[in-house]
Write an enzyme that holds these catalytic residues in place. Structure first.
Site, PDB file in Angstrom:
ATOM      1  N   SER A 231       6.627  -0.167   3.364  1.00  0.00           N
ATOM      2  CA  SER A 231       5.818   0.545   4.201  1.00  0.00           C
ATOM      3  C   SER A 231       6.710   1.694   4.701  1.00  0.00           C
ATOM      4  O   SER A 231       6.333   2.802   4.938  1.00  0.00           O
ATOM      5  CB  SER A 231       5.527  -0.054   5.303  1.00  0.00           C
ATOM      6  OG  SER A 231       6.439  -0.762   6.218  1.00  0.00           O
TER       7      SER A 231
ATOM      8  N   ASP B 180      10.917  -6.741   1.306  1.00  0.00           N
ATOM      9  CA  ASP B 180       9.821  -6.395   0.179  1.00  0.00           C
ATOM     10  C   ASP B 180      10.266  -6.103  -1.009  1.00  0.00           C
ATOM     11  O   ASP B 180      11.507  -5.246  -1.266  1.00  0.00           O
ATOM     12  CB  ASP B 180       9.202  -5.032   0.880  1.00  0.00           C
ATOM     13  CG  ASP B 180       7.615  -5.580   1.282  1.00  0.00           C
ATOM     14  OD1 ASP B 180       7.143  -6.745   0.860  1.00  0.00           O
ATOM     15  OD2 ASP B 180       7.008  -4.735   2.088  1.00  0.00           O
TER      16      ASP B 180
ATOM     17  N   LYS C 142       9.670 -10.922  -0.230  1.00  0.00           N
ATOM     18  CA  LYS C 142       8.232 -10.902  -0.129  1.00  0.00           C
ATOM     19  C   LYS C 142       7.726 -10.070  -1.412  1.00  0.00           C
ATOM     20  O   LYS C 142       8.399  -9.000  -1.800  1.00  0.00           O
ATOM     21  CB  LYS C 142       7.731 -10.236   1.045  1.00  0.00           C
ATOM     22  CG  LYS C 142       6.086 -10.124   1.019  1.00  0.00           C
ATOM     23  CD  LYS C 142       5.434  -9.708   2.461  1.00  0.00           C
ATOM     24  CE  LYS C 142       5.611  -8.378   2.390  1.00  0.00           C
ATOM     25  NZ  LYS C 142       4.710  -7.624   1.709  1.00  0.00           N
TER      26      LYS C 142
ATOM     27  N   GLU D 202      -3.453  -9.766   4.199  1.00  0.00           N
ATOM     28  CA  GLU D 202      -3.740  -8.267   4.681  1.00  0.00           C
ATOM     29  C   GLU D 202      -5.087  -7.868   4.516  1.00  0.00           C
ATOM     30  O   GLU D 202      -5.971  -8.153   3.470  1.00  0.00           O
ATOM     31  CB  GLU D 202      -2.625  -7.193   4.057  1.00  0.00           C
ATOM     32  CG  GLU D 202      -3.121  -5.994   4.560  1.00  0.00           C
ATOM     33  CD  GLU D 202      -1.971  -5.039   4.221  1.00  0.00           C
ATOM     34  OE1 GLU D 202      -2.074  -3.885   4.594  1.00  0.00           O
ATOM     35  OE2 GLU D 202      -0.901  -5.306   3.552  1.00  0.00           O
TER      36      GLU D 202
END
Length: 262
Positions: free
Chosen positions: A44, A82, A111, A180
């Site tokens: 992100s 990530d 992840k 999510e």
């Protein structure tokens, strides 16, 4: 407070809610450290700080750079990196990049996004000593293919698919799942169906924990505020006011004072 480990996160299932926020540098990691269970170095950052339209442009070099910085600032919280888009599209590439992430970044876990189709990849990583956090539901790395950010679990078929994904990832060896953008009642069912913690974002309260992007929850990102975000600080306004006061003091000759000069 002892260091938080993968094992201690797993033990929180049905015992204690798990807290997770993103972090991208040593300064903020040190501020967040120990206040939350997990610090996620999320892709992100491509959007929040890189100004990109989605998470896809960021690569392994950038993710490792930021994760190394976070690990230097975090002594207590578990650090998860990530895996960026394109870094795990084959099992062989996933293993190569996950090993690199472990060796170079200092993170305790990785992840990656995907359901049943990533089960074999996750199993391979687990067999090679790499702790994996899964990510199902709305998957930001799939946003271009899906034509936008779409809430999951609205249809019975989607709900059943999410349940199958969660079970497949549990069996493949994930220590936790991010869920999510899923309808709350479906998210609750997913959390109850697996023995590993399910950490929600935009998926209601009946899961095992929550994650938010720190610049959203602290009001630093002003582009838009997703429905699922609660702001705990008006960070952008506070920063802007501080900069204005500094600039005013400089222009009017009040800074630096005699006490602030050599």
């Amino acid at each position: 407070m002892k260091n938080i480990t993968v094992s201690s996160i797993k033990k929180k299932k049905n015992q204690e809610k798990i807290t997770m926020i993103t972090a991208y540098d040593a300064l903020f990691a040190k501020l967040f450290d120990g206040e939350v269970d997990i610090l996620l170095v999320g892709d992100s950052l491509a959007m929040s700080f890189g100004g990109e339209k989605d998470t896809l442009p960021i690569g392994m070099d950038e993710m490792i750079y930021h994760t190394k910085a976070v690990c230097r600032g975090a002594e207590k919280s578990l650090v998860v990196i990530d895996m960026p888009f394109g870094s795990y599209d084959t099992k062989e590439k996933a293993l190569h990049n996950a090993i690199r992430a472990y060796k170079e970044s200092g993170a305790s876990a990785i992840k990656l996004e995907g359901g049943i189709e990533k089960a074999e990849t996750i199993a391979l990583l687990s067999e090679n000593g790499i702790a994996v956090m899964g990510h199902i539901g709305l998957k930001p790395q799939f946003v271009r293919a899906e034509g936008g950010y779409k809430v999951k679990g609205k249809e019975e078929g989607e709900a059943q698919s999410l349940l199958r994904d969660a079970k497949a990832l549990e069996e493949s060896g994930v220590f936790a799942l991010v869920l999510e953008g899923v309808k709350a009642e479906v998210a609750q069912e997913v959390a109850r169906s697996v023995s590993v913690p399910v950490i929600g974002i935009g998926s209601g309260s009946q899961v095992d924990g929550q994650v938010l992007v720190w610049s959203d929850m602290l009001g630093f990102f002003e582009g838009f505020t997703p429905k699922f975000v609660r702001r705990y600080l008006e960070g952008a306004s506070l920063i802007r006011q501080g900069v204005r006061e500094y600039a005013k003091d400089v222009r009017e000759g009040r800074f630096p004072s005699e006490a602030e000069s050599y």
